[in-house]
Structures are given as structure tokens and as C-alpha cells.
Design a protein around this motif. Structure first.
Motif, PDB file in Angstrom:
ATOM      1  N   GLU A   1       0.867  -1.183   0.000  1.00  0.00           N
ATOM      2  CA  GLU A   1       0.000   0.000   0.000  1.00  0.00           C
ATOM      3  C   GLU A   1       0.903   1.232   0.000  1.00  0.00           C
ATOM      4  OE1 GLU A   1      -3.527  -0.006   2.300  1.00  0.00           O
ATOM      5  OE2 GLU A   1      -3.363  -2.131   2.843  1.00  0.00           O
ATOM      6  N   ILE A   2       0.527   2.238  -0.779  1.00  0.00           N
ATOM      7  CA  ILE A   2       1.374   3.430  -0.929  1.00  0.00           C
ATOM      8  C   ILE A   2       0.580   4.652  -0.485  1.00  0.00           C
ATOM      9  CG2 ILE A   2       2.710   4.828  -2.552  1.00  0.00           C
ATOM     10  CD1 ILE A   2       2.799   2.341  -4.400  1.00  0.00           C
ATOM     11  N   GLU A   3       1.205   5.479   0.356  1.00  0.00           N
ATOM     12  CA  GLU A   3       0.555   6.741   0.740  1.00  0.00           C
ATOM     13  C   GLU A   3       1.309   7.902   0.114  1.00  0.00           C
ATOM     14  OE1 GLU A   3      -1.069   9.496   4.406  1.00  0.00           O
ATOM     15  OE2 GLU A   3       0.706   8.271   4.758  1.00  0.00           O
ATOM     16  N   VAL A   4       0.580   8.777  -0.540  1.00  0.00           N
ATOM     17  CA  VAL A   4       1.162   9.939  -1.225  1.00  0.00           C
ATOM     18  C   VAL A   4       0.984  11.168  -0.329  1.00  0.00           C
ATOM     19  CG1 VAL A   4       0.846  11.465  -3.223  1.00  0.00           C
ATOM     20  CG2 VAL A   4       0.702   8.969  -3.497  1.00  0.00           C
ATOM     21  N   GLY A   5       2.098  11.823   0.020  1.00  0.00           N
ATOM     22  CA  GLY A   5       2.000  13.007   0.887  1.00  0.00           C
ATOM     23  C   GLY A   5       1.749  12.587   2.327  1.00  0.00           C
ATOM     24  N   THR A   6       2.736  11.912   2.879  1.00  0.00           N
ATOM     25  CA  THR A   6       2.639  11.278   4.191  1.00  0.00           C
ATOM     26  C   THR A   6       2.489  12.272   5.341  1.00  0.00           C
ATOM     27  OG1 THR A   6       4.061   9.563   3.304  1.00  0.00           O
ATOM     28  CG2 THR A   6       4.006   9.744   5.670  1.00  0.00           C
ATOM     29  N   GLY A   7       2.979  13.495   5.148  1.00  0.00           N
ATOM     30  CA  GLY A   7       2.917  14.485   6.235  1.00  0.00           C
ATOM     31  C   GLY A   7       3.612  13.952   7.476  1.00  0.00           C
ATOM     32  N   LYS A   8       2.937  14.091   8.624  1.00  0.00           N
ATOM     33  CA  LYS A   8       3.573  13.683   9.885  1.00  0.00           C
ATOM     34  C   LYS A   8       3.477  12.182  10.144  1.00  0.00           C
ATOM     35  CE  LYS A   8       2.390  17.975  12.227  1.00  0.00           C
ATOM     36  NZ  LYS A   8       1.616  18.441  13.399  1.00  0.00           N
ATOM     37  N   GLY A   9       2.803  11.448   9.268  1.00  0.00           N
ATOM     38  CA  GLY A   9       2.910   9.997   9.302  1.00  0.00           C
ATOM     39  C   GLY A   9       1.913   9.247  10.167  1.00  0.00           C
ATOM     40  N   LEU A  10       0.802   9.899  10.555  1.00  0.00           N
ATOM     41  CA  LEU A  10      -0.163   9.204  11.423  1.00  0.00           C
ATOM     42  C   LEU A  10      -0.777   7.981  10.734  1.00  0.00           C
ATOM     43  CD1 LEU A  10      -1.485   9.360  14.223  1.00  0.00           C
ATOM     44  CD2 LEU A  10      -3.323  10.722  13.197  1.00  0.00           C
ATOM     45  N   PHE A  11      -1.103   8.141   9.446  1.00  0.00           N
ATOM     46  CA  PHE A  11      -1.702   7.007   8.724  1.00  0.00           C
ATOM     47  C   PHE A  11      -0.756   5.801   8.754  1.00  0.00           C
ATOM     48  CE2 PHE A  11      -1.862   4.549   4.766  1.00  0.00           C
ATOM     49  CZ  PHE A  11      -3.077   3.919   4.974  1.00  0.00           C
ATOM     50  N   LEU A  12       0.499   6.036   8.432  1.00  0.00           N
ATOM     51  CA  LEU A  12       1.445   4.909   8.378  1.00  0.00           C
ATOM     52  C   LEU A  12       1.663   4.302   9.763  1.00  0.00           C
ATOM     53  CD1 LEU A  12       4.181   6.115   5.881  1.00  0.00           C
ATOM     54  CD2 LEU A  12       2.360   4.476   5.489  1.00  0.00           C
ATOM     55  N   GLN A  13       1.706   5.160  10.761  1.00  0.00           N
ATOM     56  CA  GLN A  13       1.924   4.686  12.128  1.00  0.00           C
ATOM     57  C   GLN A  13       0.819   3.693  12.528  1.00  0.00           C
ATOM     58  OE1 GLN A  13       1.785   7.927  14.906  1.00  0.00           O
ATOM     59  NE2 GLN A  13       2.157   6.606  16.664  1.00  0.00           N
ATOM     60  N   HIS A  14      -0.432   4.037  12.216  1.00  0.00           N
ATOM     61  CA  HIS A  14      -1.538   3.148  12.590  1.00  0.00           C
ATOM     62  C   HIS A  14      -1.653   1.959  11.647  1.00  0.00           C
ATOM     63  CE1 HIS A  14      -3.756   6.579  14.868  1.00  0.00           C
ATOM     64  NE2 HIS A  14      -2.781   6.048  15.557  1.00  0.00           N
ATOM     65  N   ALA A  15      -1.594   2.242  10.327  1.00  0.00           N
ATOM     66  CA  ALA A  15      -1.873   1.179   9.348  1.00  0.00           C
ATOM     67  C   ALA A  15      -0.831   0.059   9.428  1.00  0.00           C
ATOM     68  CB  ALA A  15      -1.915   1.764   7.935  1.00  0.00           C
ATOM     69  N   THR A  16       0.430   0.417   9.685  1.00  0.00           N
ATOM     70  CA  THR A  16       1.465  -0.629   9.743  1.00  0.00           C
ATOM     71  C   THR A  16       1.218  -1.595  10.897  1.00  0.00           C
ATOM     72  OG1 THR A  16       2.866   0.948  10.927  1.00  0.00           O
ATOM     73  CG2 THR A  16       3.338   0.621   8.577  1.00  0.00           C
ATOM     74  N   SER A  17       0.700  -1.072  12.022  1.00  0.00           N
ATOM     75  CA  SER A  17       0.465  -2.023  13.124  1.00  0.00           C
ATOM     76  C   SER A  17      -0.890  -2.722  12.974  1.00  0.00           C
ATOM     77  CB  SER A  17       0.624  -1.364  14.499  1.00  0.00           C
ATOM     78  OG  SER A  17      -0.160  -0.229  14.572  1.00  0.00           O
ATOM     79  N   GLN A  18      -1.847  -2.038  12.316  1.00  0.00           N
ATOM     80  CA  GLN A  18      -3.162  -2.670  12.129  1.00  0.00           C
ATOM     81  C   GLN A  18      -3.113  -3.796  11.088  1.00  0.00           C
ATOM     82  OE1 GLN A  18      -5.959   0.402  11.160  1.00  0.00           O
ATOM     83  NE2 GLN A  18      -7.730  -0.941  11.451  1.00  0.00           N
ATOM     84  N   PHE A  19      -2.239  -3.634  10.098  1.00  0.00           N
ATOM     85  CA  PHE A  19      -2.163  -4.630   9.007  1.00  0.00           C
ATOM     86  C   PHE A  19      -0.721  -5.140   8.868  1.00  0.00           C
ATOM     87  CE2 PHE A  19      -5.641  -1.697   7.965  1.00  0.00           C
ATOM     88  CZ  PHE A  19      -6.698  -2.602   7.915  1.00  0.00           C
ATOM     89  N   PRO A  20      -0.283  -5.950   9.813  1.00  0.00           N
ATOM     90  CA  PRO A  20       1.120  -6.400   9.800  1.00  0.00           C
ATOM     91  C   PRO A  20       1.458  -7.257   8.583  1.00  0.00           C
ATOM     92  CG  PRO A  20      -0.137  -7.534  11.516  1.00  0.00           C
ATOM     93  CD  PRO A  20      -1.034  -6.472  10.977  1.00  0.00           C
ATOM     94  N   ASP A  21       0.426  -7.792   7.901  1.00  0.00           N
ATOM     95  CA  ASP A  21       0.705  -8.631   6.733  1.00  0.00           C
ATOM     96  C   ASP A  21       0.810  -7.828   5.439  1.00  0.00           C
ATOM     97  OD1 ASP A  21       0.616 -10.739   8.431  1.00  0.00           O
ATOM     98  OD2 ASP A  21      -1.486 -11.223   8.016  1.00  0.00           O
ATOM     99  N   HIS A  22       0.648  -6.507   5.527  1.00  0.00           N
ATOM    100  CA  HIS A  22       0.826  -5.637   4.357  1.00  0.00           C
ATOM    101  C   HIS A  22       2.087  -4.814   4.545  1.00  0.00           C
ATOM    102  CE1 HIS A  22      -3.761  -5.506   3.271  1.00  0.00           C
ATOM    103  NE2 HIS A  22      -3.295  -6.719   3.420  1.00  0.00           N
TER     104      HIS A  22
END
Ligand code: SAM
Length: 216
Positions: A42-63
Motif C-alpha cells: 500500500e502506498i501513501e502519497v503526501g505522508t505528512g507527519k505519518g499518522l496514517f502509516l503509524q496506525h496502518a502498519t500495526s493494524q495490518f502487519p501482513d501488508h
């Protein structure tokens, strides 16, 4: 982004596994070469301060999650969050998402592309700088696997409508229903920092998602 200053990054925190320059991406690009395993990307464009990645990486460890952020200080900040949680399935590339999608990412490499609150470039003469433009949207379509999803949220109604029109007119991406956002359970229970800010201000948020049509 707002101009509020960012918290300092802990001295000595090694970002090297989480923060990459454009020239540090594997050539040719493969998810396996980047993350050392085969997993949906999954790719996020314009990550900013990174809240999406911080949550999504732990919520979906298989991605696996790749954030793209053009501003060095935000890219570092978001990478520091991943580094401090010793995240094994998220990385940030500091660079221009338009170039990355056009020149680096191969066909059908991602199951989802996330674009949350892209810079609106309010003035008419600046609108050509917007990320959600025809060439980029076509690259997103190419990069998505069949059935893959594009998520697009903004608080700017005109940007939202113009983007939907572009997508309907010139892609094989079909609009699908966006689930109702849940009520936050804690102070940072939002998709991104901008969503948090907009909801605090009771601003309207326009949300859309699209599925890439399965080729017959
Ligand atoms: C308004 S902020 C939103 C940040 C985050 N998505 C959120 O919702 O909190 C837009 C972000 O996109 C980044 N950005 C703008 N153009 C970009 C590009 N071409 N490639 C990568 N990032 C970009 C900006 O530096 C900024 O961090």
C-alpha cells in the motif's frame, strides 16, 4: 502543511532502515527487494507527519506500506515514528510522488494507493501544481493491481469534484462506497493529522474510493 514546528527527533535514533532517498529504491523496483518479503503493498502519497502509516502498519502487519513525502522535514518526522516503533512493514521515501509513480513504480505493484488531504493550491493559476491531475491518476491506475483501491480524501469541495470528474472521464476506476468514519476512541484515532484537524474544526470532509476494474 501548517507551519507549527515539529517535535524534535530523539538524538541518536537511526532512521536508515525507514527513510530512503529516491535513489535508494531498488532498481528495478520490487516489494521483495524493498521489504525482504512478498506482501501486498500500500502506498501513501503526501505522508505528512505519518499518522496514517503509524496506525496502518500495526493494524495490518501482513501488508507493507510505503509513504512518499516531498518535504524533507516531514519525511524525517514520519520515518522517526516508524523507527521508534521498530516497524518492520513501513518505510518512507523522500521524493516527488508524481515522479515516483511515473518513472519508478512498475505496473500492478500496489493493492492500494492513499491520497489524504493533498495540498489544495487554492489560486487558480497554481492548480496545475495539484497532485490529483490526469497523468498522475493514470499512473495510479497502472500501478494498482486489478481490484486494487484508490482512497482520496480532501476538505476542498472544488478539488474533490474536479478530481472525481477526471477519474470518471479518463480511467477504468469505479467509485465504491466509503464506509462511515467511526467516532475516535482516543485523541489520535484519526486516519491522518489533517483529518484530525478538520474534524476538530467541524469542517466537511469529502471522501471517495475507487476500485480498478478487473481486466477480462
Ligand atoms: C496538506 S498535507 C497532508 C498530509 C497528510 N496526508 C495528512 O492528511 O495529514 C500534504 C502533504 O503532501 C506533501 N506533498 C505535496 N506534494 C507532494 C508530492 N508531489 N509528492 C509527495 N508529497 C507531496 C506535502 O509536503 C505535505 O506533507
Amino acid at each position: 502543511m501548517g507551519r507549527r514546528s515539529l517535535r524534535n527527533i530523539a538524538a541518536g535514533l537511526d532512521l536508515s532502515s525507514w527513510l530512503l532517498g529516491e535513489d535508494e529504491l531498488p532498481e528495478p523496483f520490487t516489494v521483495e527487494a524493498l521489504f525482504g518479503r512478498t506482501a501486498p503493498l500500500e502506498i501513501e502519497v503526501g505522508t505528512g507527519k505519518g499518522l496514517f502509516l503509524q496506525h496502518a502498519t500495526s493494524q495490518f502487519p501482513d501488508h507493507d506500506f510505503l509513504g512518499v513525502e516531498i518535504a524533507g522535514k516531514y519525511a524525517r518526522f514520519a520515518a522517526a515514528k516508524l523507527a521508534s516503533q521498530e516497524c518492520g512493514n513501513g518505510k518512507i521515501v523522500r521524493g516527488d510522488a508524481l515522479r515516483l509513480f511515473h518513472e519508478v513504480l512498475p505496473d500492478q505493484c500496489a493493492m492500494a494507493v492513499h491520497v489524504y488531504f493533498p495540498d489544495p493550491w487554492w489560486k487558480k493559476r497554481h492548480r496545475k501544481r495539484r497532485v490529483m491531475r490526469i497523468g498522475f491518476i493514470q499512473d495510479v491506475q497502472r500501478v494498482l493491481i486489478d481490484g486494487g483501491t484508490l482512497h482520496f480524501w480532501t476538505d476542498v469541495e472544488e478539488y474533490f469534484r474536479a478530481t472525481l470528474q477526471l477519474i470518471h472521464k479518463s480511467t477504468a476506476l469505479d467509485e465504491s462506497v466509503v464506509p462511515e468514519p467511526s467516532s475516535p476512541e482516543h485523541d489520535f484515532d484519526y486516519r491522518t493529522h489533517f483529518e484530525r484537524r478538520m474534524r476538530f474544526h467541524n469542517a466537511t470532509i469529502y471522501r471517495a474510493q475507487f476500485q480498478k476494474r478487473v481486466a477480462k
